[in-house]
Motif scaffolding. Structure first.
Motif, short mmCIF file in Angstrom:
data_model
loop_
_atom_site.label_atom_id
_atom_site.label_comp_id
_atom_site.label_asym_id
_atom_site.label_seq_id
_atom_site.Cartn_x
_atom_site.Cartn_y
_atom_site.Cartn_z
N LEU A 48 0.84 -1.20 0.00
CA LEU A 48 0.00 0.00 0.00
C LEU A 48 0.87 1.26 0.00
CD1 LEU A 48 -2.81 -1.05 2.50
CD2 LEU A 48 -2.94 -0.93 0.01
N LYS A 49 1.97 1.22 0.71
CA LYS A 49 2.91 2.35 0.71
C LYS A 49 3.45 2.59 -0.70
CE LYS A 49 6.18 5.17 2.54
NZ LYS A 49 6.43 6.07 1.48
N LYS A 50 3.75 1.51 -1.43
CA LYS A 50 4.20 1.68 -2.81
C LYS A 50 3.11 2.37 -3.64
CE LYS A 50 7.21 -2.37 -3.23
NZ LYS A 50 7.36 -3.66 -3.93
N ARG A 51 1.87 1.94 -3.43
CA ARG A 51 0.77 2.54 -4.19
C ARG A 51 0.60 4.00 -3.79
NH1 ARG A 51 -5.27 0.10 -4.10
NH2 ARG A 51 -5.16 0.76 -1.93
N TRP A 52 0.68 4.30 -2.49
CA TRP A 52 0.54 5.69 -2.04
C TRP A 52 1.62 6.56 -2.66
CZ3 TRP A 52 0.43 4.15 3.79
CH2 TRP A 52 -0.79 3.56 4.10
N ALA A 83 -6.41 7.08 4.02
CA ALA A 83 -5.94 5.71 4.21
C ALA A 83 -4.56 5.69 4.83
CB ALA A 83 -5.93 4.97 2.87
N LYS A 84 -3.74 6.62 4.44
CA LYS A 84 -2.37 6.67 4.96
C LYS A 84 -2.35 7.04 6.44
CE LYS A 84 2.12 8.41 3.56
NZ LYS A 84 2.85 9.33 2.70
N ASP A 85 -3.33 7.82 6.89
CA ASP A 85 -3.38 8.24 8.29
C ASP A 85 -3.76 7.11 9.25
OD1 ASP A 85 -2.59 10.78 7.60
OD2 ASP A 85 -4.62 11.63 7.65
N LEU A 86 -4.40 6.06 8.73
CA LEU A 86 -4.80 4.93 9.58
C LEU A 86 -3.72 3.85 9.49
CD1 LEU A 86 -8.54 4.77 8.52
CD2 LEU A 86 -7.64 5.58 10.70
N HIS A 87 -3.06 3.58 10.60
CA HIS A 87 -1.91 2.67 10.58
C HIS A 87 -2.20 1.31 11.19
CE1 HIS A 87 0.71 5.80 9.13
NE2 HIS A 87 0.24 6.59 10.07
N ASP A 89 -4.75 -2.41 11.55
CA ASP A 89 -5.46 -3.34 10.68
C ASP A 89 -6.95 -3.36 10.99
OD1 ASP A 89 -5.31 -4.62 13.12
OD2 ASP A 89 -4.69 -6.55 12.30
N SER A 90 -7.48 -2.19 11.33
CA SER A 90 -8.89 -2.08 11.67
C SER A 90 -9.77 -2.11 10.43
CB SER A 90 -9.15 -0.78 12.44
OG SER A 90 -8.97 0.33 11.58
N HIS A 91 -11.04 -2.26 10.69
CA HIS A 91 -12.01 -2.24 9.61
C HIS A 91 -12.01 -0.87 8.92
CE1 HIS A 91 -15.46 -3.61 7.37
NE2 HIS A 91 -16.11 -2.52 7.71
N ASP A 92 -11.78 0.21 9.69
CA ASP A 92 -11.73 1.55 9.11
C ASP A 92 -10.60 1.68 8.11
OD1 ASP A 92 -13.87 2.38 10.65
OD2 ASP A 92 -12.61 3.20 12.24
N ARG A 93 -9.46 1.08 8.42
CA ARG A 93 -8.31 1.14 7.50
C ARG A 93 -8.67 0.45 6.19
NH1 ARG A 93 -2.56 0.61 7.44
NH2 ARG A 93 -2.00 0.70 5.26
N PHE A 94 -9.29 -0.72 6.30
CA PHE A 94 -9.66 -1.47 5.11
C PHE A 94 -10.70 -0.69 4.29
CE2 PHE A 94 -8.67 -5.53 7.70
CZ PHE A 94 -7.32 -5.32 7.53
N SER A 95 -11.61 -0.01 4.96
CA SER A 95 -12.61 0.79 4.26
C SER A 95 -11.97 1.97 3.54
CB SER A 95 -13.67 1.31 5.24
OG SER A 95 -14.39 0.24 5.77
#
Length: 189
Positions: A48-52, A83-87, A89-95
């Motif tokens: 995900l970091k690569k994509r960001w 998405a980057k601010d959520l670090h 593995d919560s459901h919010d991060r996936f959303s």
């Protein structure tokens, strides 16, 4: 002369030692599965970091050609930031990541409407890199979900569920697609 141990003493020792050994084996199994989930999540995070890192370059390249696609570009930039601010593995991060999943195909589809963008070498390189990263993200998500399934099985199945409950091992969330995202995205511009 060495003292001899009779069979009754051995049986008593075995009965006393077996339960703590079983607890230790089950506890260590939970720790192993939890660590596998954390490792798999870290693999997703790397991709995900690569994509960001690719998204701002892609957005800037597209901006030069598509002045009136501002809303899509702003949506993608905002989704990346959230998405980057959520670090965790919560459901919010996936959303949060799902918003990016919806916007990226629309951004790439812009090339069809802009022949000069479609021919731009930087755009083509970014598009190719993004396609590779997306494939790696998909593979990392599959590995993560497999690790979560194994972990959750350990947490749920008897008798290890007792040990999981005693030591605070709780179920983890899969990296799932929302039902609204299961439809084929509309990339018409």
């Amino acid at each position: 002369m060495t003292p001899s141990v009779d069979a009754t003493t051995l049986v008593i020792l075995a009965v006393i030692a077996t339960p703590p050994m079983l607890v230790a084996v089950m506890y260590n199994g939970h720790v192993n599965r939890r660590n596998a989930v954390n490792y798999a999540y870290a693999s997703i995070d790397v991709q995900l970091k690569k994509r960001w890192d690719l998204i701002p370059n892609l957005v800037e390249t597209v901006k030069g050609y598509t002045r009136h696609e501002k809303e899509l570009l702003e949506t993608l930039t905002r989704a990346r930031r959230q998405a980057k601010d959520l670090h965790d593995d919560s459901h919010d991060r996936f959303s949060g990541e799902s918003q990016i999943n919806q916007a990226v195909p629309q951004l790439l589809a812009l090339a069809e409407s802009y022949p000069e963008l479609k021919a731009d070498k930087q755009f083509l390189n970014l598009q190719r890199n993004l396609t590779e990263v997306e494939a790696q993200i998909a593979a990392a998500r599959r590995a993560y979900n497999a690790a979560v399934m194994d972990y959750n099985n350990g947490v749920d199945m008897f008798p290890s569920s007792i040990i999981a409950s005693l030591f605070g091992f709780a179920r983890r969330h899969h990296f799932a697609t929302k039902p609204s995202e299961r439809d084929t995205p509309n990339v018409a511009i």
